[in-house]
Structure formats: C-alpha cells, structure tokens
Scaffold this motif. Structure first.
Motif, mmCIF file in Angstrom:
data_model
loop_
_atom_site.group_PDB
_atom_site.id
_atom_site.type_symbol
_atom_site.label_atom_id
_atom_site.label_comp_id
_atom_site.label_asym_id
_atom_site.label_seq_id
_atom_site.Cartn_x
_atom_site.Cartn_y
_atom_site.Cartn_z
ATOM 1 N N LYS A 160 -7.819 -13.140 -2.896
ATOM 2 C CA LYS A 160 -8.978 -12.255 -2.992
ATOM 3 C C LYS A 160 -10.187 -12.888 -2.307
ATOM 4 N N LYS A 197 -8.784 -3.392 0.850
ATOM 5 C CA LYS A 197 -7.555 -4.167 0.703
ATOM 6 C C LYS A 197 -6.873 -4.295 2.056
ATOM 7 N N SER A 237 5.342 -1.281 0.891
ATOM 8 C CA SER A 237 5.005 -0.795 -0.438
ATOM 9 C C SER A 237 4.720 0.707 -0.448
ATOM 10 N N TYR A 272 -3.216 -5.122 3.488
ATOM 11 C CA TYR A 272 -1.794 -5.310 3.208
ATOM 12 C C TYR A 272 -1.168 -6.032 4.402
ATOM 13 N N GLU A 280 2.435 1.961 -1.953
ATOM 14 C CA GLU A 280 0.986 2.143 -1.902
ATOM 15 C C GLU A 280 0.542 2.555 -0.499
ATOM 16 N N THR A 308 -11.370 -1.489 -6.765
ATOM 17 C CA THR A 308 -11.193 -2.200 -5.491
ATOM 18 C C THR A 308 -12.142 -1.639 -4.430
ATOM 19 N N ASP A 363 -4.233 -13.259 -8.598
ATOM 20 C CA ASP A 363 -3.733 -13.789 -7.328
ATOM 21 C C ASP A 363 -3.335 -15.255 -7.488
ATOM 22 N N ALA A 415 3.849 -5.430 -3.250
ATOM 23 C CA ALA A 415 2.999 -4.603 -4.113
ATOM 24 C C ALA A 415 3.854 -3.478 -4.687
ATOM 25 N N LYS A 454 -3.292 -8.106 0.066
ATOM 26 C CA LYS A 454 -2.156 -7.774 -0.787
ATOM 27 C C LYS A 454 -0.860 -7.967 -0.003
ATOM 28 N N ASP A 455 0.199 -8.181 -0.725
ATOM 29 C CA ASP A 455 1.522 -8.322 -0.121
ATOM 30 C C ASP A 455 2.046 -6.923 0.205
ATOM 31 N N ASP A 466 1.561 -8.970 -6.352
ATOM 32 C CA ASP A 466 0.915 -7.936 -5.535
ATOM 33 C C ASP A 466 -0.206 -8.512 -4.671
ATOM 34 N N TRP A 467 -1.077 -9.328 -5.284
ATOM 35 C CA TRP A 467 -2.246 -9.851 -4.587
ATOM 36 C C TRP A 467 -1.947 -11.249 -4.071
#
Length: 587
Positions: free
Chosen positions: A187, A316, A381, A318, A383, A313, A170, A161, A156-157, A183-184
């Motif tokens: 994958k 992930k 992010s 980042y 997140e 998910t 993606d 994100a 993910k960015d 965001d992605w």
C-alpha cells in the motif's frame, strides 16, 4: 553660485532618469549626457528643470532594448507575455501572471472551449501551489475535487485478489498461513506523506471543471485574455530587451516581451527551438518529434460501479505478467480505469482523443473493445472483469505513450522564449505528476519574472527558471518512467509457497521487492514529490477539507448508483470521450 546650480541641474536630470518608466539602459548613457548638456544650457539661462528634459523628449527618440518593467510599487510598464496553448500549464501561468499585473494573452488552437477531457490528478504538491497562487482558486478547485489519498491506495495481486473487493492487510502472513489473504501486495503511504508536510490529500478533478474555473478567474482580471482558433506556429526572438515576434496560424503576428510555449507534447514552439518537425515520426514509430515511445500502449474507460470497497479505496494497481490494470475513484460514483500493455507502437484498436489529443476512429467498428481487453487478462481476478463488464464498449479509448529524456544539455529557453509542462518534459502517467509539474512550472516562472526590473534581464531570467526547475522535473520524469518499466519489465505475480501462480524469476524478484518498496522506496518517493509546498504546513485544514468532502461524496455517489440501477449504464458523457464537431481542447 552659478557653478553650484549647474551641478544640481545635471544631478537632478540623472536622478530623474533612474526612476522614469520606459527608459532603456542604452538610453541612460546617451540621454543623460545630452540632458546634462541641456541642463547646463538651461541653468545658464536661469531655467533649471531636469525632469522636464526627460519628460518632454520625443518618444521616437527612445530605444526599445531595455524598458523598465513596473510593479504596483515600482514604476514602469507591465511585462507583456504571450502564451502558446491553453492547457493546465498555460491557463495556470496566465492566471498567476495576470494576478501579478502582467499583460497576458493566450493563443489557443481550438476554435472554442468545450467540456471535454477526463479527470486529472492533483497531488499534494500541486494543491499547495494552487493555494499559494490564490485562495479563491483553491476553494473553487476543492468544491469540485475528489480525494483519493485519504483512502487506501496501492498495488494488488492481479491474479490472487479473490474478486470480492475485500479489504485485507498487506503483511507477509500468507507465507506461513495458506488461508491468509494475499490480495494486497503493498500500500502507498499517500496520507502519511501528506501529513508529514501538513498538506491536502491527493485527488482528482474533472478537466472541464478545472478549465472553466481557470478561464473564469482569468477573465475577471482581463476579459479578452484568450484568443481561440489562432495558434502560435513559430517565433522570432529579437535579442536582449527587444522581445519576441509571435507568428500565428492566420498569417498575422503579435509582439510580446516573452513567449511561453505551453502547447503540449507535440509543441510547435519546441519544434522550432530544438530543430524538430511537428508530429514527424520515424518509420517504425519508435520516435516522434524528439519523443521516445515508452514501450506501452494504454486503454482507458469509465463506468459507474458500486464495489464493496468503493468508499475505502482511492486507486488500485493490479499487477500481473507483462501488464497492469489501474482503477481510480473519480467522483460521482465513477470508476476510471487504465489497462497498460507492452505492445509495439501503432497497435491501434480503440479510438484516441482523451486529454485533448486528436480524435480518431475505431479501427474495426464492429469489435467489442471490452471483450478484447478481457481477452488480454485471461486468468486475472474477477475484480478486473467486473469493472470491464460494467463499461460500455463505446467508452473505451487508447493512446500510445511517449515521453522525453530530461533536457540536461539543452535549456528550456531560447532568447525571450521558454517552454513549460508537456511541451518540454512530458512524462509517464504512473505518478500522476504531469499536470502537477506544469503547475509548478507556471508558478515558479511567474515568481522569477516578477523580480525582473527591465526587459534586458528577461533572457537571463528565463535561463534562471530553467536552472531552478531542471533537477526536480528530471527526477520526477525518471521516477515516472521507472514506475512503468519496473511494473511491466521487472514485476510479475509475486511468489507464494501455496500455489503455482508465480514461479518465474520475476516472481521471486517481485516478492523480494515487497519490503523495500513498502518501507523505503515508496515513502521516499512520495515524500520527495510532496516536498515542494510553497504554502508551508497547513495545520488542520487538510482534515477539515476531508471531513467536508466525505459527506458530499457519499451523497453524490449514492445518487449515481441509484440512477444506474434504474436506467442502466450509459455511454460516457462528452466531458470525457466525445469530441465536439468543432475541435475542442482539454486542459
């Protein structure tokens, strides 16, 4: 007639030798000659009994340079194996060897095993090996398993994100549409590659659970197979067919046909084999006992957190400037995270101790480690911040990452001694293959030794094992290291025409990498990792395992979320972070 009887007697004696246990190759010549002479004398006296000549010989007369090794359908005594270290590789090797009828003893440095250590990833290739080793072992592992490869995993960015943990595509739509989510980045084809070979999907199991399963299965075969609190400190390999003397920390010794060094990255067995000094570091800490500092230190923590993408998910990654942040579902509502930074070795902030390493104290007990890590992710992010904010600061640990170059020019074996797992090929954690390769080592080593019929062939069989493993393990080592180097040194926030977040040359390079990674490198990488699968295609079993697990996973997670909502976050349990007063080990 008398001459005919003499020939039969001599022939009978020689044939008996070929099938008599514990007879050496050197004996075959000397004993056959003397036995034939005795047989002729016996025949002259009318006493023909070739087998009696061998059976009745005093045991002290036998040499011990090449004893026959038995199997259920083959006469001889069991192979005697000493294993240094009771980690993933050591306990797996012990179990598969015990199943094959070997006499195995594990020498472990910790005084007692305790529930300590975080989750360990088992990719599809390792699950195939476990199932091939033993169906019951596989079923018990599956009962404690959390699948991640059944769900979306990828990069993910870390800056773009949007903070809502949303599930988006993606694709490259964001290049033409300013409102399209970015965001992605890409994958991973974990599910597709597992399906290619018909294998169970990648996931994690808590080390304490794995440890207890392996200990229990080994003890069913040999209750006293492990000796705690008395590690192996050195050895004397006594030549072809003569075994090895194992030197223990309490000053005593043990005898075995072979010694398996499975005592981790700071291996005492490797130190002797390669002329190293255990844990000795260079002044700048860039080298330690023959291992190279990777350039990265990693912080780790664990929290219980229900995000909007929790059930969708697996793990992930980042990415952002000079660092990356990884989160993974590890079951029971828990999210384990890792924060990787390109910092000099010895840049210590947090305690260490996961994975069975030596526990150290926090440098500044008053410092809030979560806030420190957040400060290194300014502009990232929400997140990432949400995961960090939900983590109790006392749950944070840190470790400098070391690995080794592949041993193309030095064998993993020295006489009757051999190295496996992290003792000889520690690797970066990015692909989650460290434990997987240790399991492959254990299985292939046991398969190789099973075919050895006499002790004088053991040294060459250990060299055969090295030749079987060196290419695959080296490729996995290099892929693991490359993954870290690319993300930190060559990746940055990808370029986009709609903002100024990614404008460096690395940003343009990262953007150009996207289709290559998505359609070529990642499919080839995971297909190669999963390409060793001794079970063969498992048909519909992976889908059945996923369906069974999914229902239980939701129930367990929801119970954890409800508990945290009522009681709040707590410090992580001893099974991950707190070491017992008596030194303990994580498998």
């Amino acid at each position: 007639m008398r001459l005919f009887t003499l020939l039969i007697a001599a022939s009978s004696t020689t044939t008996t030798l070929a099938f008599t246990p514990a007879v050496t190759v050197k004996q075959h010549a000397s004993v056959t000659k003397s036995s034939a002479s005795n047989a002729i004398q016996m025949a002259t006296n009318g006493e023909v009994n070739g087998a009696a000549v061998v059976t009745d010989a005093p045991k002290s007369d036998y040499l011990t340079s090449s004893e026959l090794l038995g199997r259920p359908a083959r006469p001889g005594r069991p192979l005697k194996v000493a294993i240094a270290g009771g980690g993933v590789g050591g306990l797996t090797a012990a179990f598969v060897m015990l199943k094959k009828g070997f006499d195995v003893t594990v020498y472990e440095k910790t005084a007692a095993f305790a529930r300590f250590g975080g989750p360990i990833q088992f990719a599809s290739n390792a699950l195939s090996v476990i199932k091939e080793i033993d169906e019951n072992l596989f079923e018990r592992v599956m009962d404690k398993f959390t699948f991640t490869g059944t769900r979306v995993c990828g990069i993910k960015d870390g800056l773009r994100a949007d903070g809502s943990f949303r599930m988006t595509d993606d694709s490259l739509d964001y290049l033409f549409n300013a409102d399209a989510p970015a965001d992605w980045f890409v994958k991973f084809p974990l599910r597709q590659c597992a399906d290619l070979f018909g294998l169970p999907y990648t996931g994690v199991i808590d080390r304490p659970d794995l440890q207890e399963i392996l200990l229990d299965e080994c003890r069913k075969i040999k209750p006293d197979f492990i000796q705690n609190g008395n590690p192996v400190e050195g050895y004397v390999s006594k030549g072809s067919g003569n075994g090895v003397t194992v030197n223990l920390s309490d000053g005593t010794t043990a005898e075995a046909d072979i010694l398996v060094g499975s005592d981790g990255i700071w291996s005492a067995i490797r130190a002797q084999m390669y002329g190293e000094e255990v844990k000795k570091s260079s002044n700048n800490l860039m080298k330690r006992q023959g291992c190279n500092y990777s350039g990265y230190t990693v912080f780790a923590g664990e929290t219980v957190l229900k995000t909007d993408d929790y059930y969708e998910t697996g793990y992930k990654v980042y990415i952002g400037p000079q660092r990356y942040f990884v989160t993974s579902d590890v079951g029971d509502g828990r999210i384990q995270w890792y924060a990787f930074f390109g910092l000099p070795p010895g840049t210590k902030k947090a305690p260490s101790g996961w994975g069975g390493s030596e526990r150290t104290e926090q440098v500044d007990p008053e410092e809030n480690l979560v806030e420190y890590i957040k400060s290194l992710h300014q502009g990232w992010s929400d997140e990432v911040m949400t995961v960090l904010d939900s983590t109790p600061p006392e749950n944070v640990e840190q470790r400098d990452l070391y690995d080794r170059a592949p041993e193309f020019l030095r064998s993993w074996a020295d006489g009757n001694v051999v190295l496996i797992g992290d003792a000889v090929h520690p690797m970066m954690p990015n692909l989650g293959q460290g434990g997987c390769q240790a399991i492959e080592d254990a299985f292939i080593l046991a398969e190789t030794l099973e075919n050895v019929k006499s002790t004088d062939k053991l040294e060459s069989s250990l060299q055969d094992f090295y030749k079987k493993r060196i290419v695959r393990v080296s490729i996995v080592q290099l892929l693991s290291r490359l993954a870290s180097d690319l993300i930190i040194n060559a990746f940055d926030t990808p370029w986009s025409p709609h903002d100024d977040l990614g404008k460096s040359w690395k940003s343009y390079l990262t953007f150009m990498w996207k289709p290559v990674l998505q359609y070529l490198i990642f499919p080839a990488q995971f297909a190669y990792l999963y390409s060793y699968y001794p079970t063969g295609n498992m048909g519909g079993l992976p889908a059945d395992l996923e369906a069974k697990w999914k229902k239980q996973h939701i129930r367990d997670a929801e119970e954890a979320f409800a508990r945290v909502a009522e009681e709040g976050q707590k410090a992580a349990a001893p099974s991950f972070f707190k070491i017992a007063e008596t030194e303990t080990v994580a498998v």
